[in-house]
Design a protein around this motif. Structure first.
Motif, PDB file in Angstrom:
ATOM      1  N   LEU A   2       0.834  -1.318  -0.112  1.00 43.11           N
ATOM      2  CA  LEU A   2      -0.219   0.047  -0.018  1.00 43.11           C
ATOM      3  C   LEU A   2       0.860   1.362   0.078  1.00 43.11           C
ATOM      4  O   LEU A   2       0.449   2.307  -0.412  1.00 43.11           O
ATOM      5  CB  LEU A   2      -1.056   0.051   1.328  1.00 43.11           C
ATOM      6  CG  LEU A   2      -2.064  -0.889   1.213  1.00 43.11           C
ATOM      7  CD1 LEU A   2      -2.619  -0.815   2.540  1.00 43.11           C
ATOM      8  CD2 LEU A   2      -2.838  -1.274   0.246  1.00 43.11           C
ATOM      9  N   ALA A   3       1.910   1.246   0.425  1.00 42.38           N
ATOM     10  CA  ALA A   3       3.049   2.209   0.610  1.00 42.38           C
ATOM     11  C   ALA A   3       3.179   3.230  -0.934  1.00 42.38           C
ATOM     12  O   ALA A   3       3.018   4.295  -0.695  1.00 42.38           O
ATOM     13  CB  ALA A   3       4.322   1.881   1.039  1.00 42.38           C
ATOM     14  N   PRO A   4       3.071   2.602  -1.851  1.00 41.97           N
ATOM     15  CA  PRO A   4       3.210   3.260  -3.338  1.00 41.97           C
ATOM     16  C   PRO A   4       2.104   4.383  -3.418  1.00 41.97           C
ATOM     17  O   PRO A   4       2.497   5.405  -3.753  1.00 41.97           O
ATOM     18  CB  PRO A   4       3.454   2.389  -4.448  1.00 41.97           C
ATOM     19  CG  PRO A   4       3.928   0.977  -3.355  1.00 41.97           C
ATOM     20  CD  PRO A   4       3.272   1.142  -2.198  1.00 41.97           C
ATOM     21  N   PHE A   5       0.899   3.938  -3.151  1.00 45.98           N
ATOM     22  CA  PHE A   5      -0.184   4.890  -3.234  1.00 45.98           C
ATOM     23  C   PHE A   5       0.117   5.927  -2.263  1.00 45.98           C
ATOM     24  O   PHE A   5      -0.276   7.257  -2.574  1.00 45.98           O
ATOM     25  CB  PHE A   5      -1.355   4.028  -2.739  1.00 45.98           C
ATOM     26  CG  PHE A   5      -2.777   4.697  -2.788  1.00 45.98           C
ATOM     27  CD1 PHE A   5      -2.895   5.610  -3.864  1.00 45.98           C
ATOM     28  CD2 PHE A   5      -3.579   4.542  -1.649  1.00 45.98           C
ATOM     29  CE1 PHE A   5      -4.067   6.353  -3.750  1.00 45.98           C
ATOM     30  CE2 PHE A   5      -4.903   5.137  -1.744  1.00 45.98           C
ATOM     31  CZ  PHE A   5      -5.001   6.029  -3.001  1.00 45.98           C
ATOM     32  N   LEU A   6       0.365   5.688  -0.931  1.00 39.67           N
ATOM     33  CA  LEU A   6       0.650   7.019  -0.001  1.00 39.67           C
ATOM     34  C   LEU A   6       1.688   7.678  -0.405  1.00 39.67           C
ATOM     35  O   LEU A   6       1.384   8.973  -0.445  1.00 39.67           O
ATOM     36  CB  LEU A   6       1.152   6.513   1.248  1.00 39.67           C
ATOM     37  CG  LEU A   6       1.403   7.199   2.270  1.00 39.67           C
ATOM     38  CD1 LEU A   6       0.401   8.262   2.551  1.00 39.67           C
ATOM     39  CD2 LEU A   6       1.644   6.607   3.609  1.00 39.67           C
ATOM     40  N   LYS A   7       3.065   7.141  -1.004  1.00 41.27           N
ATOM     41  CA  LYS A   7       3.982   7.993  -1.399  1.00 41.27           C
ATOM     42  C   LYS A   7       3.650   8.856  -2.418  1.00 41.27           C
ATOM     43  O   LYS A   7       3.961  10.034  -2.851  1.00 41.27           O
ATOM     44  CB  LYS A   7       5.312   6.853  -1.515  1.00 41.27           C
ATOM     45  CG  LYS A   7       5.878   6.468  -0.554  1.00 41.27           C
ATOM     46  CD  LYS A   7       6.885   5.597  -0.940  1.00 41.27           C
ATOM     47  CE  LYS A   7       7.519   4.758   0.520  1.00 41.27           C
ATOM     48  NZ  LYS A   7       8.777   3.858   0.034  1.00 41.27           N
ATOM     49  N   GLN A   8       2.994   8.273  -3.541  1.00 43.10           N
ATOM     50  CA  GLN A   8       2.577   9.072  -4.717  1.00 43.10           C
ATOM     51  C   GLN A   8       1.565  10.010  -4.278  1.00 43.10           C
ATOM     52  O   GLN A   8       1.476  11.334  -4.808  1.00 43.10           O
ATOM     53  CB  GLN A   8       1.994   8.219  -5.718  1.00 43.10           C
ATOM     54  CG  GLN A   8       1.683   9.086  -7.172  1.00 43.10           C
ATOM     55  CD  GLN A   8       3.237   9.518  -7.789  1.00 43.10           C
ATOM     56  OE1 GLN A   8       4.166   8.837  -7.615  1.00 43.10           O
ATOM     57  NE2 GLN A   8       3.088  10.572  -8.058  1.00 43.10           N
ATOM     58  N   THR A   9       0.729   9.973  -3.318  1.00 40.43           N
ATOM     59  CA  THR A   9      -0.103  10.911  -3.111  1.00 40.43           C
ATOM     60  C   THR A   9       0.637  12.118  -2.356  1.00 40.43           C
ATOM     61  O   THR A   9       0.381  13.209  -2.707  1.00 40.43           O
ATOM     62  CB  THR A   9      -1.196  10.080  -1.962  1.00 40.43           C
ATOM     63  OG1 THR A   9      -1.949   9.278  -2.380  1.00 40.43           O
ATOM     64  CG2 THR A   9      -1.946  11.438  -1.241  1.00 40.43           C
ATOM     65  N   THR A  10       1.469  11.859  -1.654  1.00 39.02           N
ATOM     66  CA  THR A  10       2.127  12.960  -0.814  1.00 39.02           C
ATOM     67  C   THR A  10       3.167  13.632  -1.941  1.00 39.02           C
ATOM     68  O   THR A  10       3.339  14.843  -2.017  1.00 39.02           O
ATOM     69  CB  THR A  10       3.127  12.408   0.273  1.00 39.02           C
ATOM     70  OG1 THR A  10       4.017  11.307  -0.046  1.00 39.02           O
ATOM     71  CG2 THR A  10       2.283  12.034   1.360  1.00 39.02           C
ATOM     72  N   GLN A  11       3.743  12.847  -2.846  1.00 37.89           N
ATOM     73  CA  GLN A  11       4.306  13.432  -3.869  1.00 37.89           C
ATOM     74  C   GLN A  11       3.899  14.622  -4.729  1.00 37.89           C
ATOM     75  O   GLN A  11       4.060  15.447  -5.232  1.00 37.89           O
ATOM     76  CB  GLN A  11       5.016  12.412  -4.739  1.00 37.89           C
ATOM     77  CG  GLN A  11       6.106  13.056  -5.710  1.00 37.89           C
ATOM     78  CD  GLN A  11       7.269  13.627  -5.159  1.00 37.89           C
ATOM     79  OE1 GLN A  11       7.897  13.096  -4.234  1.00 37.89           O
ATOM     80  NE2 GLN A  11       7.665  14.804  -5.518  1.00 37.89           N
ATOM     81  N   ASN A  12       2.353  14.092  -5.164  1.00 43.31           N
ATOM     82  CA  ASN A  12       1.362  14.861  -5.909  1.00 43.31           C
ATOM     83  C   ASN A  12       1.521  16.331  -5.161  1.00 43.31           C
ATOM     84  O   ASN A  12       1.322  17.379  -5.798  1.00 43.31           O
ATOM     85  CB  ASN A  12       0.356  14.271  -6.079  1.00 43.31           C
ATOM     86  CG  ASN A  12       0.235  13.084  -7.288  1.00 43.31           C
ATOM     87  OD1 ASN A  12       1.261  12.806  -7.719  1.00 43.31           O
ATOM     88  ND2 ASN A  12      -0.490  12.230  -7.082  1.00 43.31           N
ATOM     89  N   ILE A  13       1.031  16.009  -4.029  1.00 47.22           N
ATOM     90  CA  ILE A  13       0.772  17.297  -3.081  1.00 47.22           C
ATOM     91  C   ILE A  13       2.131  18.209  -3.109  1.00 47.22           C
ATOM     92  O   ILE A  13       2.029  19.429  -3.344  1.00 47.22           O
ATOM     93  CB  ILE A  13       0.382  16.992  -1.612  1.00 47.22           C
ATOM     94  CG1 ILE A  13      -0.840  16.300  -1.747  1.00 47.22           C
ATOM     95  CG2 ILE A  13       0.457  18.160  -0.770  1.00 47.22           C
ATOM     96  CD1 ILE A  13      -1.001  15.514  -0.232  1.00 47.22           C
ATOM     97  N   ALA A  14       3.414  17.453  -2.871  1.00 45.24           N
ATOM     98  CA  ALA A  14       4.580  18.446  -3.029  1.00 45.24           C
ATOM     99  C   ALA A  14       4.794  18.985  -4.389  1.00 45.24           C
ATOM    100  O   ALA A  14       5.315  20.198  -4.275  1.00 45.24           O
ATOM    101  CB  ALA A  14       5.562  17.476  -2.507  1.00 45.24           C
TER     102      ALA A  14
END
Length: 240
Positions: free
Chosen positions: A175-187
């Protein structure tokens, strides 16, 4: 203006541990004290000019009052994001601190948010190259509320997501890639990072989402987000 930067770090909690590590990375001369220390606080204070209070927010004022005689003529610093006190300067590190240590590069990227009447961060911490900004004291409570919502409350949502999918034998690593991409999109672009049915205007899907959460306390959170999004869109349309 030259300041004698000899530090005493008070506390042994999570923040104090991270500050201790960061100072050591940068070869900063400092000493430490906490309630379980064998050495008296008075002896430690006598040898240092800047006292760093990495203790609980609620304890800061009372701690200063308790030791006010020996803290006279010392520069007192606290790290609370919400507290305003005329007894100490506030420098809040805008970061979430886990039980794991960070790298020196991670620490150097932390933004410090200081009281607007405090000496500039790089004056009291000349060996640290962190960015810093000043905010008015009457804005601190709202600033900290924003920090809590952005960090802690999103953690509650992710905890819900991870724990629900564990029932299907999906581990956190998947599940971590979903979380990481979400935060990356925000950044990358926080103004245009929103995806999903609300962004598309797919209200039938939104209604099904809400119905699926019947009996779940998170249903009201979903409804609140829909209301917040609608108000935001209405406000932005009025500006155009």
């Amino acid at each position: 203006m030259s300041v004698n930067t000899s530090y005493l770090l008070v506390g042994n909690g999570r923040l104090a541990t991270h500050l201790d590590r960061y100072f050591k990375f940068n070869n900063i001369n400092f000493d430490t004290w906490h309630r379980s220390s064998s050495t008296s606080f008075a002896n430690k204070v006598e040898q240092r000019n800047i006292i760093l209070l990495a203790i609980n927010d609620d304890a800061i004022d009372s701690f200063i009052n308790q030791h006010k005689d020996i803290l006279q003529n010392k520069i007192l610093i606290h790290f609370s994001g919400a507290l305003f006190t005329d007894k100490a300067y506030g420098y809040h590190p805008l970061m979430t601190f886990s039980n794991k240590s960070y790298s020196d590069d991670d620490y150097r990227k932390i933004l410090f948010v200081q009281d607007d009447d405090a000496p500039e961060f790089n004056m009291l911490f000349p060996k640290l190259q962190n960015p810093f900004i000043k905010i008015p004291k009457d804005y601190k409570a709202k600033y900290h509320a924003l920090c809590v919502m952005a960090n802690n409350y999103t953690c509650l949502l992710w905890q819900k997501f991870f724990s629900e999918l564990e029932a299907f034998n999906v581990n956190a690593e998947l599940l971590a890639p979903f979380l990481k991409q979400t935060t990356q999109n925000i950044a990358d672009d926080y103004r245009n990072c929103l995806t999903g049915p609300l962004c598309r205007g797919d209200m039938r899907t939104v209604e099904k989402n809400i119905e699926s959460l019947k009996g779940d306390s998170y249903q009201e959170i979903y409804k609140s987000f829909v209301k917040m999004f609608t108000l935001k869109e209405t406000d932005e349309n009025h500006r155009i």
